[in-house]
Design an enzyme around this catalytic site. Structure first.
Site, PDB file in Angstrom:
ATOM      1  N   ASP A 178       0.806  -1.072  -0.123  1.00 44.87           N
ATOM      2  CA  ASP A 178      -0.140  -0.056  -0.175  1.00 44.87           C
ATOM      3  C   ASP A 178       0.772   1.224  -0.065  1.00 44.87           C
ATOM      4  OD1 ASP A 178      -2.339  -1.156   0.092  1.00 44.87           O
ATOM      5  OD2 ASP A 178      -2.756  -1.381   2.093  1.00 44.87           O
ATOM      6  N   ASP A 227      -6.931  -1.197  -4.669  1.00 47.72           N
ATOM      7  CA  ASP A 227      -8.020  -1.021  -3.501  1.00 47.72           C
ATOM      8  C   ASP A 227      -9.070  -0.118  -4.307  1.00 47.72           C
ATOM      9  OD1 ASP A 227      -6.786  -2.524  -1.707  1.00 47.72           O
ATOM     10  OD2 ASP A 227      -5.602  -0.902  -0.754  1.00 47.72           O
TER      11      ASP A 227
END
Length: 195
Positions: A125, A141
């Site tokens: 991330d 995401d």
């Protein structure tokens, strides 16, 4: 709600879109993974509002279910299988095109994060909206979350219960009430014919 035979080209285009989404996701993650130190380097994109900050997410959204890699991997695989079935059902009905598109993006995002879980046992991330301290996320995401909200909106405001039946079952199933009514009518007819 006329059922049509799905065209092979529809599946090919969808598979190509999924491959492109997974490629974008993996290329961006590779760039981050090879050029940044986790929890240390920070690159400003829009001043302090939006930054690139690499973290290793061992959980799901917002860090929930941390260190449950195998569980999350199994859930991801099941989700892709289920969504593939729903996608196949949606290809039979042209008015469900928006749902098909959303499903393709969700599958692409799920596969992107699944690859990370298999390779690293965590998800890369790196997109951080620092201005509001929003949880750090990635391209996959975005695909999953945005399209889940669009699907939710479609289910609430656009699609009817029959459309949801078509997506989940590929056809509209007879309701229990209509079967009971038919049964009662048959009994009534038999009774009338005997008299």
């Amino acid at each position: 709600m006329e059922e049509t035979k799905p065209k092979k080209s529809l599946y090919i285009v969808s598979a190509l879109v999924i491959l492109i989404l997974v490629a974008i996701d993996q290329i961006t993650k590779y760039f981050i993974y090879t050029n940044m130190t986790p929890y240390k380097d920070e690159k400003k994109v829009l001043g302090n509002a939006l930054v690139i900050y690499f973290i290793k997410n061992t959980g799901a959204a917002w860090g929930s279910l941390s260190n449950k890699t195998i569980f999350l991997l199994v859930i991801s695989i099941l989700l892709v299988i289920l969504l593939s079935y729903v996608y196949h059902n949606a290809t039979k009905y042209p008015h469900l095109k928006a749902a098909r598109i959303c499903i393709v993006f969700i599958i692409g995002g799920a596969i992107g994060n699944m690859i990370d879980r298999i390779r690293f046992h965590y998800v890369v991330d790196f997109i951080y909206v620092k201005l509001i301290n929003f949880p750090i996320f990635n391209f996959a995401d975005i695909c999953v979350t945005v399209c889940m909200f669009i699907l939710l909106f479609l289910f609430i405001f656009k699609y009817k219960s029959e459309d949801i039946e078509l997506l989940l079952h590929g056809k509209i199933r007879e309701s229990v009430d209509s079967k009971e009514k038919e049964s009662e009518e048959a009994i009534s007819e038999e009774t009338n014919s005997e008299e």
